[in-house]
Scaffold this active site. Sequence first.
Site, mmCIF file in Angstrom:
data_model
loop_
_atom_site.group_PDB
_atom_site.id
_atom_site.type_symbol
_atom_site.label_atom_id
_atom_site.label_comp_id
_atom_site.label_asym_id
_atom_site.label_seq_id
_atom_site.Cartn_x
_atom_site.Cartn_y
_atom_site.Cartn_z
ATOM 1 N N GLY A 206 0.777 -1.232 0.000
ATOM 2 C CA GLY A 206 0.000 0.000 0.000
ATOM 3 C C GLY A 206 0.803 1.272 0.000
ATOM 4 N N GLU A 425 -6.141 3.475 30.623
ATOM 5 C CA GLU A 425 -5.681 4.373 29.550
ATOM 6 C C GLU A 425 -4.971 5.595 30.109
ATOM 7 O OE1 GLU A 425 -5.671 3.482 26.515
ATOM 8 O OE2 GLU A 425 -6.855 1.668 26.824
HETATM 9 P P1 ADP Z 1 1.357 -1.133 -3.600
HETATM 10 O O1 ADP Z 1 1.493 -1.521 -5.019
HETATM 11 O O2 ADP Z 1 2.616 -0.576 -3.001
HETATM 12 O O3 ADP Z 1 0.758 -2.169 -2.703
HETATM 13 P P2 ADP Z 1 -0.519 0.726 -4.677
HETATM 14 O O4 ADP Z 1 0.342 1.434 -5.637
HETATM 15 O O5 ADP Z 1 -1.409 -0.317 -5.243
HETATM 16 O O6 ADP Z 1 0.350 0.098 -3.515
HETATM 17 O O7 ADP Z 1 -1.353 1.791 -3.854
HETATM 18 C C1 ADP Z 1 -2.650 1.567 -3.457
HETATM 19 C C2 ADP Z 1 -3.402 2.874 -3.380
HETATM 20 O O8 ADP Z 1 -2.911 3.679 -2.314
HETATM 21 C C3 ADP Z 1 -3.260 3.709 -4.615
HETATM 22 O O9 ADP Z 1 -4.235 3.413 -5.542
HETATM 23 C C4 ADP Z 1 -3.396 5.138 -4.081
HETATM 24 O O10 ADP Z 1 -4.748 5.516 -4.034
HETATM 25 C C5 ADP Z 1 -2.902 5.042 -2.668
HETATM 26 N N1 ADP Z 1 -1.518 5.521 -2.533
HETATM 27 C C6 ADP Z 1 -0.461 4.808 -2.078
HETATM 28 N N2 ADP Z 1 0.659 5.550 -2.045
HETATM 29 C C7 ADP Z 1 0.328 6.763 -2.509
HETATM 30 C C8 ADP Z 1 1.073 7.971 -2.728
HETATM 31 N N3 ADP Z 1 2.374 8.053 -2.458
HETATM 32 N N4 ADP Z 1 0.395 9.033 -3.217
HETATM 33 C C9 ADP Z 1 -0.921 8.969 -3.486
HETATM 34 N N5 ADP Z 1 -1.672 7.862 -3.305
HETATM 35 C C10 ADP Z 1 -1.069 6.764 -2.814
HETATM 36 ZN ZN ZN Z 2 -3.044 -0.789 27.618
#
Ligand code: ADP
Ligand code: ZN
Length: 602
Positions: A206, A425
């Site tokens: 992600g 907490e």
């Molecule tokens: P990975 O391939 O590293 O698992 P992705 O490229 O599929 O991650 O990213 C998943 C989603 O997260 C993207 O579609 C986007 O919406 C969001 N995202 C992740 N990193 C960024 C970034 N640096 N800027 C903007 N959006 C991002």
């Molecule tokens: Zn705790």
Amino acid sequence: MQEGKNRKRFIFRFYVIMLACIIVFNLFIIPSIEEARIREVGYNQFISMTVSGEIEQVEIQDNRILFTDHNGNIYETGIINDPLLVERLVASGANFAGEIIKETSPILSFLLTWVLPIVVFFFIGRLISKQMAKRGDANSMMFNMGKSNAKVYVKSETGIKFDDVAGEDEAKESLAEIVDYLHNPKKYEEIGAKMPKGVLLVGPPGTGKTMLAKAVAGEANVPFFSMSGSEFVEMFVGMGASKVRDLFKQAKEKAPCIVFIDEIDAIGKKRDGHIGGNDEREQTLNQLLTEMDGFEGNTGVVILAATNRPESLDPALTRPGRFDRRVPVELPDLKGREEIIKVHAQKIKTEPGIDYTKIARMASGASGAELANIVNEAALRAIRQGRKRANQADMEESIEVVIAGYQKKNAILTDREKMIVAYHEIGHALVAATQANSAPVQKITIVPRTSGALGYTMQVEEDNHYLLSKEDLQNKIATYTGGRVAEELAVGSVSTGASNDIEQATKLARAMITRFGMSDEFGMVALETVSNQYLGGDYSLACSTETQSQIDELVVKVVKEQYEKAKRILTDNKAKLHELAKFLYERETITGEEFMQIFNGE
Ligand code: ADP
Ligand code: ZN
């Protein structure tokens, strides 16, 4: 759309080929089969066979004489003016047959040889067409087995540029060179430089690896082929290797282009000597290696691959000439998080004046994908509340939603439970706030979450820390123990609520000893090795069993020390503890500012 076209083209070809077959069959093959049965002989042989009485049947046609012997062979000879022929034949005992070669009626034979096959093939065509339509993209696997299903995204379709990827400046910088190369390969050829064939994007899930790869293609204006490693080893046994071959064939035709292989670890795992290992995967990997070696450095095909476990890749993949460049794509820092939130917030309607820095601060540790999700959740929350624009509160609440799960509306805590949770907490927060180096508290709630947590403390780090001192870690452990200590001081007994704290504290204490060299007993000796760095991290012990038990003793000692420290802190601040816990118990939520006000006795 594309599929429909492919299908029609395929069916059209099928009809053309079938029609051609029928024509060739009827015009050339059937006649030649018939002719082949007839042996042509000279007239003198005909006469000698007549004389020796070898002829069974005879038929005199306009331009030839057909006759058979006693074995059923058919012969043919030309007509010669021979007035004695009939007499001789009668004498030899031959029969005058009506028809030696049975002619079927012309209409029937036309039906059988032309109409019937055409009708049959027409229906087969219809059937195939329907099957293909039903199977959709399966791409009529029957005919296309082994064709790679790499999707081609031509420039206009990915449309993603580096600007769309927020943060990740270092990664973008290293990839910019690739873009430049794709724009202007001559420059690199002239000086004799070779571009890396493969670039490995490494980082947690992600973080935008796929996005970055698409952005490279978008910036360079070249086609983008993408395929997931797990797709290579899917369904068809033995197809992985041929898919790789096909993918590269397509790519070379479209060069310059980007080939993106997601989850490359699915095929690129270390090959081991085990018999009966995953042959399919190995063949696929070998094919990939062969293909990568096969094309020259400057063909214009650049392979980008993504993985979140680089250490599990086969060394053959990462050696020079293959994926020799590695671009880390890390979790975003505060500035990166803020940029990502802003990029995504542009896609929704927001109220003016949202403090994005604050939101980024609160969402520490979130990946790009999680941040995108947070913004989306904020928009959803605004709709649920009947508003047209998302505001600050929506954003803040959705951080908790994404990180801690939805608020559990119907989970009811008994009064006593609620009080224990409040003390617990506050215990964490008070210990954290008292120790100078610990992060201040942003917000504490004791509203149960679907994730199972009964309370939630959001600690905010003011700045990004890359290095933690021994004292920092000790203070963290003390903070983890603070919850349990507060319970003990307040109600005189302990609860199960501290299980996660115990786990975290133990992990940290163990890491201090085995990996950070922070114990006097062992000093700078690595007692554990890390694997899966990007997936939470697995540790494996690298020491003898005697040492292990020593480590265990030390861990206990470290945690106990910090527990005592937390106890001292809370005992010294007992009045504050009660005051804060009461506040939290009554309001269920306390913000960082409210906390600090009470803490500072204002
Ligand atoms: P990975 O391939 O590293 O698992 P992705 O490229 O599929 O991650 O990213 C998943 C989603 O997260 C993207 O579609 C986007 O919406 C969001 N995202 C992740 N990193 C960024 C970034 N640096 N800027 C903007 N959006 C991002
Ligand atoms: Zn705790």
